[in-house]
Scaffold this motif. Structure first.
Motif, PDB file in Angstrom:
ATOM      1  N   ARG A  12       6.614  13.698  31.979  1.00  0.00           N
ATOM      2  CA  ARG A  12       6.283  14.280  30.679  1.00  0.00           C
ATOM      3  C   ARG A  12       7.563  14.656  29.947  1.00  0.00           C
ATOM      4  O   ARG A  12       8.613  14.848  30.563  1.00  0.00           O
ATOM      5  N   ASP A  13       7.481  14.774  28.623  1.00  0.00           N
ATOM      6  CA  ASP A  13       8.643  15.165  27.833  1.00  0.00           C
ATOM      7  C   ASP A  13       9.036  16.591  28.184  1.00  0.00           C
ATOM      8  O   ASP A  13       8.189  17.474  28.298  1.00  0.00           O
ATOM      9  N   ARG A  31       9.883  21.091  35.573  1.00  0.00           N
ATOM     10  CA  ARG A  31       9.991  20.785  34.145  1.00  0.00           C
ATOM     11  C   ARG A  31       9.852  22.059  33.334  1.00  0.00           C
ATOM     12  O   ARG A  31       9.029  22.915  33.631  1.00  0.00           O
ATOM     13  N   ARG A  32      10.656  22.182  32.310  1.00  0.00           N
ATOM     14  CA  ARG A  32      10.550  23.272  31.343  1.00  0.00           C
ATOM     15  C   ARG A  32      10.520  22.667  29.949  1.00  0.00           C
ATOM     16  O   ARG A  32      11.086  21.607  29.696  1.00  0.00           O
ATOM     17  N   ASP A  33       9.856  23.370  29.017  1.00  0.00           N
ATOM     18  CA  ASP A  33       9.697  22.849  27.656  1.00  0.00           C
ATOM     19  C   ASP A  33      10.950  23.000  26.806  1.00  0.00           C
ATOM     20  O   ASP A  33      11.251  22.127  25.997  1.00  0.00           O
ATOM     21  N   LYS A  56      17.032  15.493  30.213  1.00  0.00           N
ATOM     22  CA  LYS A  56      15.907  15.651  29.287  1.00  0.00           C
ATOM     23  C   LYS A  56      15.127  14.347  29.237  1.00  0.00           C
ATOM     24  O   LYS A  56      15.700  13.279  29.041  1.00  0.00           O
ATOM     25  N   SER A  57      13.817  14.444  29.412  1.00  0.00           N
ATOM     26  CA  SER A  57      12.954  13.271  29.360  1.00  0.00           C
ATOM     27  C   SER A  57      12.277  13.220  27.996  1.00  0.00           C
ATOM     28  O   SER A  57      11.685  14.198  27.547  1.00  0.00           O
ATOM     29  N   LYS A  58      12.397  12.070  27.338  1.00  0.00           N
ATOM     30  CA  LYS A  58      11.726  11.861  26.062  1.00  0.00           C
ATOM     31  C   LYS A  58      11.245  10.429  26.022  1.00  0.00           C
ATOM     32  O   LYS A  58      12.026   9.502  26.194  1.00  0.00           O
ATOM     33  N   ASN A  59       9.935  10.246  25.831  1.00  0.00           N
ATOM     34  CA  ASN A  59       9.302   8.930  25.797  1.00  0.00           C
ATOM     35  C   ASN A  59       9.585   8.120  27.068  1.00  0.00           C
ATOM     36  O   ASN A  59       9.802   6.919  27.015  1.00  0.00           O
ATOM     37  N   GLY A  60       9.625   8.803  28.214  1.00  0.00           N
ATOM     38  CA  GLY A  60       9.830   8.127  29.484  1.00  0.00           C
ATOM     39  C   GLY A  60      11.268   7.810  29.816  1.00  0.00           C
ATOM     40  O   GLY A  60      11.555   7.219  30.848  1.00  0.00           O
ATOM     41  N   LYS A  61      12.219   8.168  28.960  1.00  0.00           N
ATOM     42  CA  LYS A  61      13.640   7.908  29.197  1.00  0.00           C
ATOM     43  C   LYS A  61      14.352   9.221  29.519  1.00  0.00           C
ATOM     44  O   LYS A  61      14.168  10.216  28.823  1.00  0.00           O
TER      45      LYS A  61
END
Length: 68
Positions: A12-13, A31-33, A56-61
């Motif tokens: 997850r993002d 994971r933290r927001d 940092k995960s964003k859109n699976g990257k």
């Protein structure tokens, strides 16, 4: 019943760290927001555990977090 899937789950993002017991190679991803929440989690775990910042995960990257 079929075989279980072998594709890894998408993350997850959010901001990720891995927390391990000292001198072990396996750990738990947390994971933290927000970056502020991530810094609080690092402070909480760093005294008794090994903490590895994954990024940092964003859109699976997964990307690196600047200033950390």
């Amino acid at each position: 019943m079929g075989r279980p899937s072998t594709k890894p789950k998408d993350l997850r993002d959010g901001y990720y760290i891995e927390v391990r017991n000292k001198n072990k190679k396996n750990g738990v991803k947390i994971r933290r927001d927000t970056k502020e929440q991530l810094l609080l989690a690092i402070e909480e775990y760093k005294e008794s555990k090994d903490v590895v910042v994954l990024g940092k995960s964003k859109n699976g990257k997964m990307t690196e977090i600047p200033d950390l």
